[in-house]
Write an enzyme that holds these catalytic residues in place. Structure first.
Site, short mmCIF file in Angstrom:
data_model
loop_
_atom_site.label_atom_id
_atom_site.label_comp_id
_atom_site.label_asym_id
_atom_site.label_seq_id
_atom_site.Cartn_x
_atom_site.Cartn_y
_atom_site.Cartn_z
N GLU A 154 5.71 -7.99 -3.96
CA GLU A 154 6.15 -6.74 -4.60
C GLU A 154 7.42 -6.93 -5.43
O GLU A 154 8.43 -6.25 -5.25
CB GLU A 154 6.35 -5.64 -3.55
N GLU A 311 -3.02 -4.50 -0.59
CA GLU A 311 -2.45 -3.64 0.45
C GLU A 311 -2.88 -2.21 0.23
O GLU A 311 -2.96 -1.73 -0.90
CB GLU A 311 -0.91 -3.68 0.42
N LYS A 360 7.47 0.12 11.95
CA LYS A 360 6.69 0.24 13.19
C LYS A 360 5.81 1.49 13.20
O LYS A 360 4.82 1.55 13.95
CB LYS A 360 7.61 0.23 14.41
N PHE A 361 6.13 2.49 12.37
CA PHE A 361 5.29 3.68 12.31
C PHE A 361 4.35 3.66 11.11
O PHE A 361 3.66 4.64 10.84
CB PHE A 361 6.16 4.95 12.30
#
Length: 625
Positions: A154, A311, A360-361
């Site tokens: 990116e 992605e 993590k979320f």
């Protein structure tokens, strides 16, 4: 052709995601292998953020952990897009070389603790990145799992124009010398007699840092160009190593959702295959259209060649203020939309949801809840469905009859300060012109200003504010030869150095459009209007006070339309439906219900395969012609 190696390793549509096994232990690795088989994973990206683990101290490498994962994936028949790991330097590099950290325009130095904390011009950063790349290429160049090299990650996501350190300043001066050769030529291009800015030597020039008032627009524009080029140099430095050691392995990097940071048309020739990260907002009702536009851009970067979706999120992301989940069926629709628009892979960030860290979320193919979750069930079903259409891999997206012109330098110049209105923005304009075609299920290619226009019946130009005389003549020649053009306001205003074309707005296109714009008149509510004098064009639409707002002008064997304001969405659709009817541009398939989308890919045997999508019903159907 290097890309053939990828298709030798991946024999149906690529399916998988970013795999970060360094975050987990052996028991989880064993489960990963089982779940990947269950989900039909055949391609993963490996090692993107593994520099610190692979080179824990300067010049000391530990590849044993990666060896095991590469071997395990090869044994399972899973191909690997192996990253060069250079996206995020290890802490020791910034401890030993704090000068590699980027500096903002106000002099603030950014610090580690996040990612992409490096100055693009830093020779120290590049030297260490190249050394690691060389070790990776030497070790894994012949590994049976290796299908593709993935450089960085990116580029421009966080440090597109953020470095104003002394190293970047020196690099900017070098770039300017190469572009202009003499400081006199630079003074002419930058209009430096204004505000007493004339330079006597390149050493007097700085990056456009924080200043008391408006900064020189040509300086800002060149800094945008320089920033894109400087990041490209980082990519090319690693690519040179990979090409020398592994000439048979294709190379790519993943672009962020379409933004003004990098000139993607300048980057595209250096990628063997375009790769893209797509993150539509589930809360945005216009997300399917915005995504379709982005995919059309990706397809256009290499002239219609298939590209890779590297992605996307199977559910919610973590970086918006409110991170909505994807409702059941939305992930499937998003994935097929990419394939319909030319993607040869459907990958996610990431394979397994992280237990800790900033993301993590962010959802993953394997959520925190494991296999007994809705997301993993949908992941498993999608994998089986994609695998049922192996003939789509490598198939060619069918060329459109309509095209939209996109130019990054003009985008940069358009959105500089000290303009008639801050409300004129390129991406907004491009989407407004693209959407009527999208709503009618009309395919649209996205082209650079030097692209081949001759194959298209209809050409849309949203706001080509900055344009060279040569490019303007190419557009005029397209219409003269029989093409149909729709051009919007504030186009053809300045040259490539942001100097106004004299002779009345828009000087390079006055004869083509059959009109002259005497004054711009942006309104307080954000709408744009102009005082137009017709010079051969007919007024197709007028404002309540009689001012022309849309004109039509025959030119040579073609027709040029001009929009002096932004019509309401329904009026824009009505106008472009009329234009399409006149020039013979039709939907992909006839008699489609409103809102249903169809895109077509042509297989190696000449079979046409239509992907039919209904964003409202979240339904997908693949139709063989």
């Amino acid at each position: 052709m290097r890309l053939s190696h990828f298709y030798d390793r991946v024999t149906s549509l690529g399916y998988g995601g970013d795999y970060n096994p360094e975050q987990w232990g052996p028991e989880v690795h064993a489960e990963d292998s089982e779940l990947m088989r269950e989900a039909g994973v055949n391609l993963v990206t490996l090692g993107i953020f593994s520099w610190a683990k692979t080179e824990p101290t300067p010049g000391v490498y530990d590849f044993t952990w990666l060896d095991g994962h590469m071997d395990r994936l090869a044994e399972a028949g899973t191909a690997v897009s192996l990253a060069t790991m250079t996206a995020s330097p290890p802490p020791w590099l910034t401890r030993l070389h704090p000068e590699t950290l980027p500096v903002l325009e106000d002099g603030t130095r950014l610090h580690p603790g996040s990612r992409q904390h490096w100055c693009p011009s830093s020779p120290v950063y590049r030297r260490h990145a190249i050394r690691l790349t060389e070790r990776l290429a030497t070790r894994y160049g012949t590994h049976p799992a290796l299908a593709l090299w993935h450089i960085g990650n990116e580029y421009g996501c966080h440090i597109s124009r953020h470095c104003h350190c002394e190293v970047s300043t020196a690099a900017f001066r070098t770039w300017l010398r190469e572009r202009y050769e003499t400081v006199g030529a630079l003074n002419e291009a930058w209009s430096t007699d204004f505000w007493s800015q004339r330079y006597g030597t390149f050493e007097e020039i700085h990056t456009p840092r924080k200043a008391p008032s408006f900064r020189n627009p040509a300086q800002q524009l060149d800094y945008w160009r320089f920033s894109s080029d400087e990041l490209l140099k980082c990519y090319l430095a690693e690519k040179e190593i990979l090409t020398r050691i592994t000439p048979h392995i294709p190379v790519t990097t993943n672009f962020v959702p379409v933004a003004k940071t990098l000139d993607l048309f300048a980057w595209a020739p250096h990628l063997d295959v375009v790769a893209y990260d797509s993150y539509p907002d589930p809360h945005d009702p216009d997300a399917p259209h915005r995504t379709a536009f982005s995919y059309d851009v990706m397809r256009g970067l290499k002239g219609g060649q298939p590209w890779l979706l590297l992605e996307q999120a199977p559910g919610a992301v973590n970086w918006r203020e409110r991170n909505g989940r994807k409702s059941p069926g939305r992930m499937r629709l998003d994935s097929w939309q990419a394939v319909a628009h030319g993607a040869d892979s459907v990958l996610f960030f990431q394979w397994r949801q992280s237990r800790g860290g900033a993301e993590k979320f962010h959802s993953a193919m394997v959520p925190h809840g494991g296999r007994e979750t809705r997301i993993f069930r949908e992941v498993r079903e999608l994998g089986a469905e994609l695998a049922a259409y192996p003939e789509l891999l490598g198939s060619t997206p069918e060329r459109a009859d309509a095209a939209l012109l996109l130019d990054w330098p003009s985008w940069w110049a358009l959105e500089l300060d000290a303009h008639p209105s801050a409300d004129v923005t390129l991406l907004d304009a491009a989407l407004a012109h693209h959407k009527p075609l999208y709503d009618a299920s009309v395919a649209c290619d996205v082209l650079p200003v030097d692209g081949n226009l001759t194959a298209y019946r209809l050409l849309l130009i949203p706001n080509l504010y900055s344009v060279s005389k040569e490019t303007a003549e190419r557009i005029c020649s397209y219409v003269r030869a029989g093409g149909t053009l729709v051009m919007s306001y504030f186009s053809g205003i300045t040259d490539e150095h942001d100097r106004v074309h004299l002779g009345g707005y828009p000087a390079p296109f006055r004869e083509l459009l059959g009109l002259r714009v005497e004054e711009f008149d942006p309104h307080p509510d954000g709408t744009w209007s102009e005082e137009i004098h017709l010079e051969g064009a007919e007024a197709v639409r007028r404002s309540p006070d009689g001012t022309p707002t849309a004109t039509r002008h025959p030119y040579g064997d073609g027709t040029a339309w001009y929009l002096a304001t932004r019509p309401a969405p329904n009026e824009m659709r009505e106008l472009l439906d009329r234009v399409r009817s006149e020039c013979g541009v039709s939907p992909v398939l006839p008699d489609l219900p409103e809102g249903v989308q169809v895109r077509t890919r042509v297989t190696a045997t000449g079979e046409r395969m239509h992907v039919r999508m209904d964003p409202r019903a979240l339904s997908v159907e693949v139709i063989r012609d």
